[in-house]
Scaffold this motif. Structure first.
Motif, PDB file in Angstrom:
ATOM      1  N   LEU A 124       0.827  -1.203   0.000  1.00 23.65           N
ATOM      2  CA  LEU A 124       0.000   0.000   0.000  1.00 23.65           C
ATOM      3  C   LEU A 124       0.862   1.255   0.000  1.00 23.65           C
ATOM      4  N   ARG A 125       1.964   1.217   0.731  1.00 23.37           N
ATOM      5  CA  ARG A 125       2.861   2.379   0.746  1.00 23.37           C
ATOM      6  C   ARG A 125       3.357   2.709  -0.656  1.00 23.37           C
ATOM      7  N   GLU A 126       3.751   1.692  -1.412  1.00 22.69           N
ATOM      8  CA  GLU A 126       4.233   1.916  -2.776  1.00 22.69           C
ATOM      9  C   GLU A 126       3.101   2.391  -3.683  1.00 22.69           C
ATOM     10  N   HIS A 127       1.930   1.785  -3.507  1.00 16.09           N
ATOM     11  CA  HIS A 127       0.774   2.161  -4.325  1.00 16.09           C
ATOM     12  C   HIS A 127       0.341   3.600  -4.023  1.00 16.09           C
ATOM     13  N   ALA A 128       0.325   3.954  -2.743  1.00 13.84           N
ATOM     14  CA  ALA A 128      -0.130   5.285  -2.345  1.00 13.84           C
ATOM     15  C   ALA A 128       0.821   6.379  -2.811  1.00 13.84           C
ATOM     16  N   ALA A 129       2.128   6.071  -2.818  1.00 11.81           N
ATOM     17  CA  ALA A 129       3.111   7.082  -3.232  1.00 11.81           C
ATOM     18  C   ALA A 129       2.862   7.549  -4.658  1.00 11.81           C
ATOM     19  N   LYS A 130       2.341   6.661  -5.495  1.00  8.32           N
ATOM     20  CA  LYS A 130       2.027   7.032  -6.884  1.00  8.32           C
ATOM     21  C   LYS A 130       0.796   7.919  -6.953  1.00  8.32           C
ATOM     22  N   GLN A 131       0.032   7.955  -5.867  1.00  4.37           N
ATOM     23  CA  GLN A 131      -1.181   8.777  -5.818  1.00  4.37           C
ATOM     24  C   GLN A 131      -0.975  10.020  -4.941  1.00  4.37           C
ATOM     25  N   SER A 132       0.286  10.395  -4.726  1.00  2.00           N
ATOM     26  CA  SER A 132       0.643  11.598  -3.961  1.00  2.00           C
ATOM     27  C   SER A 132       0.319  11.491  -2.475  1.00  2.00           C
ATOM     28  N   LEU A 133       0.214  10.235  -1.966  1.00  2.00           N
ATOM     29  CA  LEU A 133       0.022  10.021  -0.540  1.00  2.00           C
ATOM     30  C   LEU A 133       1.214   9.236  -0.028  1.00  2.00           C
ATOM     31  N   HIS A 134       1.958   9.800   0.894  1.00  4.63           N
ATOM     32  CA  HIS A 134       3.200   9.202   1.370  1.00  4.63           C
ATOM     33  C   HIS A 134       2.982   8.662   2.790  1.00  4.63           C
ATOM     34  N   LEU A 135       3.013   7.337   2.911  1.00  3.28           N
ATOM     35  CA  LEU A 135       2.803   6.687   4.200  1.00  3.28           C
ATOM     36  C   LEU A 135       4.141   6.547   4.912  1.00  3.28           C
ATOM     37  N   ASP A 136       4.280   7.236   6.024  1.00  2.59           N
ATOM     38  CA  ASP A 136       5.493   7.155   6.843  1.00  2.59           C
ATOM     39  C   ASP A 136       5.297   6.004   7.825  1.00  2.59           C
ATOM     40  N   LEU A 137       5.647   4.781   7.382  1.00  3.13           N
ATOM     41  CA  LEU A 137       5.355   3.562   8.122  1.00  3.13           C
ATOM     42  C   LEU A 137       6.434   3.241   9.140  1.00  3.13           C
ATOM     43  N   ARG A 138       6.039   2.942  10.363  1.00  5.72           N
ATOM     44  CA  ARG A 138       6.940   2.433  11.391  1.00  5.72           C
ATOM     45  C   ARG A 138       6.331   1.138  11.921  1.00  5.72           C
ATOM     46  N   PHE A 139       6.998   0.016  11.684  1.00  3.17           N
ATOM     47  CA  PHE A 139       6.452  -1.261  12.123  1.00  3.17           C
ATOM     48  C   PHE A 139       6.854  -1.569  13.559  1.00  3.17           C
TER      49      PHE A 139
END
Length: 357
Positions: free
Chosen positions: A124-139
């Motif tokens: 989802l992070r990779e998919h969202a980045a193409k839609q101008s949404l950047h997920l700053d994920l911390r697992f």
């Protein structure tokens, strides 16, 4: 000042002063070209000579100041470093400018998320980045993720739980104090399978939870605070099985991927995890439980642009198709929808019962 000093991405004050002395032939001339005081340049050169324990400037009566052999070698070494590193530094500088430009673009959004490890979230992070949404994920673990949300360290948290946990189950008793009706809102994300990751061909025929207690079966566990560890401990309690009889219960790894890699390397025979992690390492997978993966945010953040952007993305056909193509994952009809805790989590719809002693 020499052209090199104006354009170089790598700057060092000592090198600038040495170059200026070489070009001007005097401290005074170097200070003027650098737009610094004579006293400052003189003091800095003396300070560097003491630090390096080497002479930098040679003076002869009636002659211009010149660099020592050591100073000449320093400048030569610096030119070599410039030639080798300047292209990479320039490329990095351009990439940083591009990245920071996002902060000034109103069409781009950043969403800080602490979440239990999940392969679908990575995609989802990779998919969202193409839609101008950047997920700053911390697992991190599910419990730690929700705590991070409550402490203001992120805007959204990701956790998972069985689709129908008992009201007085360990999962319910762990999550309920952390999630508050009226304060938090749920966002549907996915349904996924938890099960046993085993060696290819499942040579030990491990198909049930109690098989973990067989002599010689080497187990690898998740760390406390993770949803997967919570799920395992709940199963063991419900089945009245003692974890001390599981060889490797204390052997912990930080993610599904790490557990799968451990099994693939022959360091363990079995671990609990998700199907996509098993597939990535060429392992077999024995599904045991269908669970829901939830995203949760504060009610006050629901209408913020990043959260609304994410909800629209989760409801898109492109993302649904991508999620359904992943091993062990199924898109849910509530994906991207804002829901209350009482609507979706069963332990809020009934009065909690005290667990039996």
């Amino acid at each position: 000042m020499a052209q090199r000093h104006q354009t170089s991405p790598l700057r060092n004050p000592l090198m600038d002063m040495l170059q200026a002395v070489r070009e001007a032939g005097s401290i005074a001339g170097a200070a003027k070209s650098l737009q610094l005081s004579y006293r400052h340049v003189w003091g800095e050169l003396k300070r560097w000579e003491q630090a390096l324990e080497q002479p930098l400037i040679l003076w002869e009566k009636g002659h211009a100041a010149r660099l020592s052999e050591f100073a000449d070698k320093l400048l030569w070494a610096e030119r070599q470093a410039q030639a080798r590193l300047a292209p990479q530094i320039s490329a990095l500088h351009a990439e940083l400018e591009k990245t920071f430009s996002v902060a000034f673009d109103p069409e781009h959004h950043v969403l800080p998320i602490f979440a239990s490890h999940d392969d679908a979230l990575v995609q989802l992070r990779e998919h969202a980045a193409k839609q101008s949404l950047h997920l700053d994920l911390r697992f991190c673990g599910s419990v730690d993720a929700i705590r991070a949300l409550n402490e203001g360290r992120c805007i959204m948290a990701g956790f998972h739980a069985p689709s129908q946990p008992a009201t007085d189950s360990l999962v319910a008793r762990t999550y309920k104090p952390l999630l508050k009706t009226g304060l938090h809102k749920l966002i549907g994300f996915s349904s996924r399978q938890q099960g046993l990751m085993v060696q290819p061909g499942n040579p030990l025929a491990l198909r049930r939870l109690d098989h973990l207690l067989r002599p010689g079966v080497r187990f690898v566990n998740r760390s406390p605070g993770t949803g997967t560890r919570l799920l395992l401990d709940q199963w063991l309690t419900a089945a009245e099985l003692n974890h001390q009889n599981i060889e490797g219960y204390a052997h912990e790894e930080p993610s599904h991927a790490a557990i799968a890699a451990c099994i693939a390397a022959g360091q363990a025979d079995v671990g609990l995890g998700i199907g996509s992690a098993a597939q990535a390492q060429g392992l077999d997978f024995v599904p045991l439980e269908q669970e829901d993966y939830w995203l949760v945010c504060l009610k006050s953040a629901v209408d913020s642009p990043p959260v609304q952007h994410l909800c629209r993305l989760l409801q898109s056909a492109d993302w649904t198709d991508q999620l359904n193509a992943m091993a062990g994952y199924t898109a849910v009809n509530t994906s991207g929808q804002i829901q209350s805790l009482k609507q979706r989590l069963p332990w809020w719809t009934h009065r909690s019962h005290k667990p039996k002693p």
